[in-house]
Design a protein around this motif. Structure first.
Motif, PDB file in Angstrom:
ATOM      1  N   VAL A  28       0.962  -1.130  -0.013  1.00  0.00           N
ATOM      2  CA  VAL A  28       0.106   0.062  -0.065  1.00  0.00           C
ATOM      3  C   VAL A  28       0.832   1.187  -0.039  1.00  0.00           C
ATOM      4  CG1 VAL A  28      -0.157   0.030   2.557  1.00  0.00           C
ATOM      5  CG2 VAL A  28      -1.822   1.042   1.405  1.00  0.00           C
ATOM      6  N   VAL A  29       0.437   2.359  -0.713  1.00  0.00           N
ATOM      7  CA  VAL A  29       1.188   3.508  -0.846  1.00  0.00           C
ATOM      8  C   VAL A  29       0.260   4.484  -0.277  1.00  0.00           C
ATOM      9  CG1 VAL A  29       2.263   5.367  -2.331  1.00  0.00           C
ATOM     10  CG2 VAL A  29       2.398   2.800  -3.041  1.00  0.00           C
ATOM     11  N   HIS A  30       0.712   5.363   0.775  1.00  0.00           N
ATOM     12  CA  HIS A  30      -0.182   6.463   1.227  1.00  0.00           C
ATOM     13  C   HIS A  30       0.432   7.708   0.888  1.00  0.00           C
ATOM     14  CE1 HIS A  30      -2.441   4.101   4.459  1.00  0.00           C
ATOM     15  NE2 HIS A  30      -1.641   3.408   4.264  1.00  0.00           N
ATOM     16  N   SER A  39      -8.490   9.944   3.686  1.00  0.00           N
ATOM     17  CA  SER A  39      -8.202   9.122   2.511  1.00  0.00           C
ATOM     18  C   SER A  39      -6.687   9.345   2.016  1.00  0.00           C
ATOM     19  CB  SER A  39      -9.323   9.711   1.423  1.00  0.00           C
ATOM     20  OG  SER A  39      -8.926  11.047   1.332  1.00  0.00           O
ATOM     21  N   SER A  40      -5.985   8.552   2.696  1.00  0.00           N
ATOM     22  CA  SER A  40      -4.306   8.705   2.297  1.00  0.00           C
ATOM     23  C   SER A  40      -3.972   7.770   1.484  1.00  0.00           C
ATOM     24  CB  SER A  40      -3.780   8.649   3.571  1.00  0.00           C
ATOM     25  OG  SER A  40      -3.956   7.239   4.469  1.00  0.00           O
ATOM     26  N   ILE A  41      -4.654   6.550   1.402  1.00  0.00           N
ATOM     27  CA  ILE A  41      -4.267   5.552   0.419  1.00  0.00           C
ATOM     28  C   ILE A  41      -4.568   5.903  -1.248  1.00  0.00           C
ATOM     29  CG2 ILE A  41      -4.694   3.072  -0.408  1.00  0.00           C
ATOM     30  CD1 ILE A  41      -5.497   2.352   2.283  1.00  0.00           C
ATOM     31  N   VAL A  42      -3.459   5.890  -1.964  1.00  0.00           N
ATOM     32  CA  VAL A  42      -3.339   6.299  -3.200  1.00  0.00           C
ATOM     33  C   VAL A  42      -3.334   5.261  -4.282  1.00  0.00           C
ATOM     34  CG1 VAL A  42      -2.699   8.706  -2.775  1.00  0.00           C
ATOM     35  CG2 VAL A  42      -0.912   7.039  -3.306  1.00  0.00           C
ATOM     36  N   ALA A  43      -2.785   4.057  -3.733  1.00  0.00           N
ATOM     37  CA  ALA A  43      -2.461   2.875  -4.430  1.00  0.00           C
ATOM     38  C   ALA A  43      -2.274   1.391  -3.462  1.00  0.00           C
ATOM     39  CB  ALA A  43      -0.923   2.762  -5.237  1.00  0.00           C
ATOM     40  N   ILE A  44      -2.905   0.549  -3.958  1.00  0.00           N
ATOM     41  CA  ILE A  44      -2.887  -0.848  -3.048  1.00  0.00           C
ATOM     42  C   ILE A  44      -3.191  -1.893  -3.809  1.00  0.00           C
ATOM     43  CG2 ILE A  44      -5.377  -0.455  -2.602  1.00  0.00           C
ATOM     44  CD1 ILE A  44      -4.681  -1.585   0.210  1.00  0.00           C
ATOM     45  N   GLU A  45      -2.232  -2.892  -3.765  1.00  0.00           N
ATOM     46  CA  GLU A  45      -2.386  -4.126  -4.197  1.00  0.00           C
ATOM     47  C   GLU A  45      -2.810  -5.328  -3.174  1.00  0.00           C
ATOM     48  OE1 GLU A  45      -1.744  -4.629  -7.472  1.00  0.00           O
ATOM     49  OE2 GLU A  45      -1.365  -2.537  -8.018  1.00  0.00           O
ATOM     50  N   ASN A  46      -3.517  -6.371  -3.649  1.00  0.00           N
ATOM     51  CA  ASN A  46      -4.121  -7.302  -2.974  1.00  0.00           C
ATOM     52  C   ASN A  46      -4.739  -6.746  -1.578  1.00  0.00           C
ATOM     53  OD1 ASN A  46      -3.263  -9.305  -4.306  1.00  0.00           O
ATOM     54  ND2 ASN A  46      -1.199  -9.218  -3.469  1.00  0.00           N
ATOM     55  N   GLY A 105       5.060  10.654   2.509  1.00  0.00           N
ATOM     56  CA  GLY A 105       4.368   9.449   2.026  1.00  0.00           C
ATOM     57  C   GLY A 105       5.024   8.395   2.890  1.00  0.00           C
ATOM     58  N   MET A 106       4.120   7.196   2.630  1.00  0.00           N
ATOM     59  CA  MET A 106       4.509   5.998   3.240  1.00  0.00           C
ATOM     60  C   MET A 106       4.257   4.897   2.428  1.00  0.00           C
ATOM     61  SD  MET A 106       2.651   4.866   6.871  1.00  0.00           S
ATOM     62  CE  MET A 106       1.432   3.793   6.151  1.00  0.00           C
TER      63      MET A 106
END
Length: 212
Positions: A28-30, A39-46, A105-106
């Protein structure tokens, strides 16, 4: 602020890691640069691992990053987390910083080890090996869930139900909520006041008293 090229690299990295380690590995990318914990998540896999999706958030680490600022947050490597439905994850959280050292970012990796732990327990019965147990942190699906989790932790920290809490106990609980960034969550003050049976004025005075 995360620029377009950095975000594109992180998206590709997330996709590659998720493909490499399979469906039990959430990446996950925050984006912390907007200062919007809702709403910090800008990308997430699985995302099925935690039940989250793009536009969701936050986590304890996100709130820490928003509240602490430069030089006061550190990467967390190989620690345990827990989802709302009881999965145990092995997690790593890496902060991304701008030129001034501010966390903007995180990048997080959460691997579902629930089945592995069950297998380990079975093997443990044969080997009689001792294992240190730690309380996993919770991964929540929404800011409402996160606030509920933080309030529950504050009660656990005090060690008694709200009905039996003294003023000092409530100050201690409010201090914990303030330090964990709970009041960054929209309308958190109203919920905290209702839970502890205090007014907004009392809440602010408790926060000031905790600081002192």
């Amino acid at each position: 602020m995360l620029d377009a090229s950095t975000l594109e690299f992180l998206f590709h990295l997330a996709k590659g890691l998720a493909r490499q380690f399979g469906p039990n590995c959430e990446v996950v990318v925050h984006d912390l640069s907007t200062n919007d914990p809702d709403s910090s998540i800008v990308a997430i896999e699985n995302g099925h691992v935690t039940g989250r999706k793009v536009g969701d958030g936050p986590s304890h680490a996100v709130l820490e990053g928003l509240r602490a600022g430069a030089g006061k947050v550190e990467d967390h490597l190989c620690y345990l987390t827990r989802t709302k439905d009881g999965k145990i994850l092995k997690s790593t959280t890496l902060y991304l910083r701008d030129d001034a050292g501010e966390p903007v970012g995180m990048f997080g990796i959460n691997y579902d080890i629930t089945l592995m732990l069950a297998m380990e327990e079975s093997l443990k019965q044969f080997t009689a090996a001792e294992q240190e147990t730690k309380e996993p942190q919770a991964i929540t699906r929404s800011v409402a869930d996160l606030l509920d989790e933080l309030i529950a932790q504050s009660v656990k920290l005090v060690g008694k139900p709200v009905a039996l809490m003294s003023k000092e106990d409530k100050v201690k609980a409010i201090q914990f909520l303030n330090e964990t960034g709970a009041f960054l969550i929209t309308k958190s003050g109203d919920k905290v006041c209702k839970f502890f049976g205090i007014s907004k004025y009392t809440l602010y005075s408790y926060i000031d008293e905790a600081k002192e």
